[in-house]
Design an enzyme around this catalytic site. Structure first.
Site, PDB file in Angstrom:
ATOM      1  N   CYS A   1       9.026  20.090 -56.255  1.00  0.00           N
ATOM      2  CA  CYS A   1       8.844  18.982 -57.207  1.00  0.00           C
ATOM      3  C   CYS A   1       7.388  18.572 -57.416  1.00  0.00           C
ATOM      4  O   CYS A   1       6.833  18.796 -58.487  1.00  0.00           O
ATOM      5  CB  CYS A   1       9.659  17.775 -56.741  1.00  0.00           C
TER       6      CYS A   1
HETATM    7  N1  LIG Z   1      14.962  20.432 -54.341  1.00  0.00           N
HETATM    8  C1  LIG Z   1      14.657  19.181 -54.625  1.00  0.00           C
HETATM    9  O1  LIG Z   1      14.300  18.434 -53.731  1.00  0.00           O
HETATM   10  C2  LIG Z   1      14.765  18.649 -56.052  1.00  0.00           C
HETATM   11  C3  LIG Z   1      14.738  17.264 -56.247  1.00  0.00           C
HETATM   12  C4  LIG Z   1      14.857  16.748 -57.528  1.00  0.00           C
HETATM   13  C5  LIG Z   1      14.952  17.621 -58.611  1.00  0.00           C
HETATM   14  N2  LIG Z   1      14.953  18.981 -58.422  1.00  0.00           N
HETATM   15  C6  LIG Z   1      15.083  19.839 -59.592  1.00  0.00           C
HETATM   16  O2  LIG Z   1      16.399  20.355 -59.643  1.00  0.00           O
HETATM   17  C7  LIG Z   1      16.396  21.681 -60.190  1.00  0.00           C
HETATM   18  C8  LIG Z   1      17.064  22.637 -59.221  1.00  0.00           C
HETATM   19  O3  LIG Z   1      16.302  22.662 -58.027  1.00  0.00           O
HETATM   20  P1  LIG Z   1      16.906  23.159 -56.635  1.00  0.00           P
HETATM   21  O4  LIG Z   1      15.911  22.753 -55.595  1.00  0.00           O
HETATM   22  O5  LIG Z   1      18.320  22.722 -56.501  1.00  0.00           O
HETATM   23  O6  LIG Z   1      16.855  24.748 -56.868  1.00  0.00           O
HETATM   24  P2  LIG Z   1      17.505  25.895 -55.937  1.00  0.00           P
HETATM   25  O7  LIG Z   1      16.630  27.072 -56.090  1.00  0.00           O
HETATM   26  O8  LIG Z   1      17.781  25.355 -54.579  1.00  0.00           O
HETATM   27  O9  LIG Z   1      18.925  26.188 -56.615  1.00  0.00           O
HETATM   28  C9  LIG Z   1      19.061  26.687 -57.888  1.00  0.00           C
HETATM   29  C10 LIG Z   1      20.300  27.568 -57.943  1.00  0.00           C
HETATM   30  O10 LIG Z   1      20.488  27.932 -59.312  1.00  0.00           O
HETATM   31  C11 LIG Z   1      20.952  29.278 -59.342  1.00  0.00           C
HETATM   32  N3  LIG Z   1      20.716  29.803 -60.699  1.00  0.00           N
HETATM   33  C12 LIG Z   1      19.591  30.315 -61.230  1.00  0.00           C
HETATM   34  N4  LIG Z   1      19.793  30.647 -62.514  1.00  0.00           N
HETATM   35  C13 LIG Z   1      21.076  30.350 -62.805  1.00  0.00           C
HETATM   36  C14 LIG Z   1      21.866  30.451 -63.975  1.00  0.00           C
HETATM   37  N5  LIG Z   1      21.368  30.902 -65.123  1.00  0.00           N
HETATM   38  N6  LIG Z   1      23.154  30.074 -63.901  1.00  0.00           N
HETATM   39  C15 LIG Z   1      23.656  29.584 -62.758  1.00  0.00           C
HETATM   40  N7  LIG Z   1      22.962  29.454 -61.607  1.00  0.00           N
HETATM   41  C16 LIG Z   1      21.672  29.815 -61.647  1.00  0.00           C
HETATM   42  C17 LIG Z   1      20.187  29.964 -58.233  1.00  0.00           C
HETATM   43  O11 LIG Z   1      20.850  31.144 -57.813  1.00  0.00           O
HETATM   44  C18 LIG Z   1      20.188  28.862 -57.152  1.00  0.00           C
HETATM   45  O12 LIG Z   1      21.301  28.978 -56.279  1.00  0.00           O
HETATM   46  C19 LIG Z   1      14.931  22.001 -60.469  1.00  0.00           C
HETATM   47  O13 LIG Z   1      14.631  21.705 -61.806  1.00  0.00           O
HETATM   48  C20 LIG Z   1      14.177  21.043 -59.573  1.00  0.00           C
HETATM   49  O14 LIG Z   1      12.893  20.731 -60.084  1.00  0.00           O
HETATM   50  C21 LIG Z   1      14.875  19.506 -57.149  1.00  0.00           C
END
Ligand SMILES: NC(=O)c1ccc[n+]([C@@H]2O[C@H](COP(=O)([O-])OP(=O)(O)OC[C@H]3O[C@@H](n4cnc5c(N)ncnc54)[C@H](O)[C@@H]3O)[C@@H](O)[C@H]2O)c1
Length: 446
Positions: A274
């Site tokens: 983030c």
């Molecule tokens: N991790 C955090 O602390 C956090 C906090 C707030 C917001 N976010 C935001 O949330 C979003 C997701 O982050 P995350 O940390 O959960 O990511 P992550 O990498 O942990 O998980 C993402 C998942 O999406 C899957 N994926 C990728 N492309 C795909 C598709 N086309 N269809 C279906 N699944 C697909 C991946 O295989 C993975 O399992 C990002 O935009 C991030 O900026 C993350």
């Protein structure tokens, strides 16, 4: 009954089938909250490995217990799939796919677009779609709405589209998906109403806002606020270093002010999915409008210079022992981007290790949460934190201050400790010297 009324009724009586696209740090906890609220939840992920593990009750996310997951899988409330066609069963779809930066530091919207295409191919009337991935203002309206309209659906009448940013803070024992207030902004008032009703079934506090752009910008303001304030306090650490003042004492004293001050702490740099990335989404968007976001750029510059400052501290500390970085054995303590979690994404430890290795150091690491990692094609494995390891190291660098590490033992055994997190502040003096991120350096001309 209109599409909206039918959907609201399904949400109300829990017969709506909930879909979550992307089952990572954000998507999996959200999916399970819906399942616990009584819905049937289908999690869709492109990773067969993730899908297989989840269906066998094994969680890959630290904040989600495998026991809780297994119970929801067994009861049939939650299932994972990599079959895009299952989207046709979903009445509500939350998208939580990655939004990284390209090498040029421009947004990489590939994952969001792939998810939007899949939804567009499988969408029908009577569905609410909510984007959760952090992104630049305008994404929901400019990238997602056309995909739904291309399927012949009218947003606000047949289907409902909103943006609702995730605020998950991995490892936070107090604030989680359920009790953290959630922002929701729809393309139309009907979209906001439906998305708010959906999340209100399983989350405690909803904060509706007037548009998707507002909701998108709320998230970017929150993370830019953190990035800028961390940048400010990191600059203060450099200032204190040059003035010979203890930064931690300054911060603790300033934090006694009951109003108008919020405590941030300096460190070896910023990490995670983030804070290092999100502000660049806003900076990029503003560049397209001929505006330069100066605070974002400056904070990013200062924060990304911190690993090099840490390495200079290591070099100075070794120099005082009449040793060079080249050939020294250096133990990095903690490689996750923050304490008590296992996430290494964008971790400043990677830069610290790379810079030390470039200068010829023999670098090993210990992290109770990260058994091994791969960087630049090179595999690193955590070494046990034995007395022998501490004694044979020429210097120990505390990059991440995990709670389970016995820092008194580190001080007692290691010849030199470079403490970038103030983890050793209240301990008794040990065998060697402790160098803080903001210790006055004999080589700095004031
Ligand atoms: N991790 C955090 O602390 C956090 C906090 C707030 C917001 N976010 C935001 O949330 C979003 C997701 O982050 P995350 O940390 O959960 O990511 P992550 O990498 O942990 O998980 C993402 C998942 O999406 C899957 N994926 C990728 N492309 C795909 C598709 N086309 N269809 C279906 N699944 C697909 C991946 O295989 C993975 O399992 C990002 O935009 C991030 O900026 C993350």
């Amino acid at each position: 009954m209109s599409s909206k009324e039918q959907l609201l009724a399904k949400i109300e009586n829990r017969t709506a089938c909930i879909g979550v696209v992307g089952l990572g740090y954000v998507g999996l906890p959200l999916a399970l909250e819906f399942a616990k609220a009584g819905f049937h939840v289908i999690g869709y992920d492109v990773s067969e490995r993730v899908v297989k593990a989840l269906n066998s009750g094994k969680s890959h996310i630290q904040d989600v217990s495998s026991g809780e997951l297994a119970k929801l899988v067994k009861s049939g409330k939650f299932e994972a799939t990599a079959d895009e066609a299952r989207m046709r069963e979903m009445d509500a779809i939350s998208i939580a796919v990655p939004t990284p930066l390209a090498k040029t530091r421009d947004p990489d919207m590939g994952y969001v677009l792939a998810a939007a295409d899949a939804i567009g191919r499988n969408c029908r009337s009577g569905v609410v779609v909510v984007l959760e991935s952090t992104t630049y203002p305008g994404t929901t309206r400019e990238l997602l709405q056309p995909k739904l309209e291309a399927a012949g659906l009218t947003v606000g009448e047949d289907v409902f589209l909103a943006f609702s940013p995730e605020r998950v803070d991995p490892g936070n024992p107090t604030w989680n998906t359920k009790n953290t207030p959630k922002i929701v902004g729809g393309i139309t008032p009907a979209c906001t109403e439906v998305a708010t009703a959906l999340y209100a079934t399983c989350l405690e506090t909803l904060v509706p806002v007037s548009s998707t752009e507002t909701a998108e910008l709320v998230k970017l303001l929150e993370n830019t606020f953190r990035s800028v304030n961390i940048g400010l306090v990191n600059e203060m650490a450099i200032v204190c270093d040059k003035l010979g003042v203890n930064i931690w004492e300054v911060i603790d004293a300033a934090a006694t002010k009951p109003f108008g001050f919020m405590k941030f702490t300096p460190g070896p740099g910023i990490g995670g999915h983030c804070i290092p990335l999100d502000p660049h989404y806003l900076a990029w968007k503003m560049r397209t409008l001929n505006y330069k976001t100066r605070f974002i750029d400056l904070a990013s510059e200062i924060n990304s210079e911190m690993p090099a400052l840490v390495v200079r501290k290591v070099a100075q500390a070794l120099n005082e022992e009449k040793k060079a970085v080249n050939g020294s054995r250096i133990l990095v303590l903690g490689v996750a981007y923050k304490k008590d979690i296992d996430d290494m994404r964008e971790s400043p430890a990677l830069d610290v290790i790379r810079l030390l290795e470039q200068q010829g150091a023999d670098v090993v690491y210990h992290d109770p949460f990260v058994a091994k990692f791969r960087e630049d094609g090179h595999e690193h494995a955590s070494v046990p934190l034995t007395n022998e390891e501490l004694t044979r190291s020429d210097a120990v660098v505390i990059v991440t201050d995990h709670s389970s590490v016995d820092y008194q033992r580190v001080l007692n055994m290691a010849p030199v400790v470079i403490d970038t997190r103030n983890a050793t502040a209240r301990l008794s003096a040990g065998k060697g010297r402790v160098v803080s991120l903001a210790s006055p350096s004999p080589f700095v001309v004031a």
